[in-house]
Design an enzyme around this catalytic site. Structure first.
Site, PDB file in Angstrom:
ATOM      1  CE1 TYR A 157      -4.107   1.945   0.575  1.00  0.00           C
ATOM      2  CE2 TYR A 157      -2.720   3.226   2.050  1.00  0.00           C
ATOM      3  CZ  TYR A 157      -3.888   3.079   1.328  1.00  0.00           C
ATOM      4  OH  TYR A 157      -4.846   4.065   1.356  1.00  0.00           O
ATOM      5  CE  LYS A 161      -3.924   4.942  -1.860  1.00  0.00           C
ATOM      6  NZ  LYS A 161      -4.963   5.506  -2.757  1.00  0.00           N
TER       7      LYS A 161
END
Length: 275
Positions: A157, A161
């Protein structure tokens, strides 16, 4: 404040719930025609119904936004039904297991990168020709605290991002002379359905305890990633915000009031980014 949304069309991804639904409702309330895109067809239709009940205009397209055919359908439907594509909100995303790099398997890595980074890349690439032809356009991404630091989520993640942040900055530089602005919000603890954005201590503890229990049953050490992150998130995350508060920041960045704001990564995090 003049928003400039009357007669404009907007695509909002991940709009079946959470920040995406709140943004879709706020855009519609201020006069925009909204294309609701989400994997969850029932949720997308519920968002459309809510907009239409309030007197707005909306259409839903359901499907996996990492599939180029779905991306083409979303863009084509927007242009055909609404006559233009003025605003794109790349909000859809998924979380990871908070795993450290050594514990991330290929399937988790590929799925998180595909949904969080490749999908918005594909949709933005498909939308750009319409914006370039019109000589204007606004793109807003939903990034994350995990795009600013290494202590907000797991490896997959976090990498996805950080990629989103780079994508926003590249778009802002490459297309500013063509009248296209690109920005992102950085949500922290937000009351949505995505675990990584909820940052509720009890959920983080449950995640760690479940993984630890399985690890003990397997006779191995506990999960490294969640154990490292747990106390950091509890200490630094700040007040949880509502989806509506995050959506308001998205709508502002898309509005004419933000006409000179380009390439900004805007934290909406109760000061977490200042820690």
């Amino acid at each position: 404040m003049t928003t400039g949304f009357e007669g404009r069309s907007v695509i909002v991804t991940g709009a079946a719930s959470g920040i995406g639904r709140a943004a879709a409702l706020q855009f519609a309330e201020q006069g925009a025609k909204v294309l609701v895109a989400d994997l969850n067809q029932d949720g997308a239709e519920e968002t459309v119904k809510a907009i239409e009940t309030a007197g707005g205009t909306a259409r839903a397209v359901a499907g996996d936004l990492s599939d180029p055919q779905v991306v083409d359908e979303v863009v084509a439907t927007t242009v055909q039904v609404f006559g233009s594509l003025d605003i794109l909100v790349n909000n859809a995303g998924i979380t990871d297991s908070m795993a450290a790099l050594a514990d991330v398997d290929d399937a988790e890595w590929e799925r998180v990168i595909r949904i969080n980074l490749t999908a918005p890349f594909l949709l933005t690439r498909a939308a750009l020709p319409h914006m370039l032809e019109a000589g204007r356009g606004t793109i807003v991404f939903t990034a994350s605290e995990a795009g600013l630091r290494g202590s907000a989520s797991g490896t997959a993640y976090t990498a996805s991002k950080h990629g989103v942040v780079g994508l926003v900055k590249s778009l802002a530089v490459m297309y500013r002379k063509q009248g296209i602005r690109t920005n992102a919000i950085v949500p922290a603890g937000t009351q949505t359905n995505i675990l990584a954005n909820s940052l509720e201590p009890e959920k983080i503890t449950a995640l760690v305890n479940t993984a630890s229990g399985q690890a003990q049953a397997d006779g191995v050490a506990g999960p490294h990633g969640p154990t490292v992150l747990r106390d950091i998130l509890r200490t630094n995350a700040g007040r949880r915000t509502s989806a509506e508060e995050q959506a308001a920041a998205i709508v502002f960045l898309a509005s004419s009031a933000a006409g000179k704001i380009n390439g900004v990564i805007l934290p909406v995090d109760d000061g977490w980014s200042a820690v």
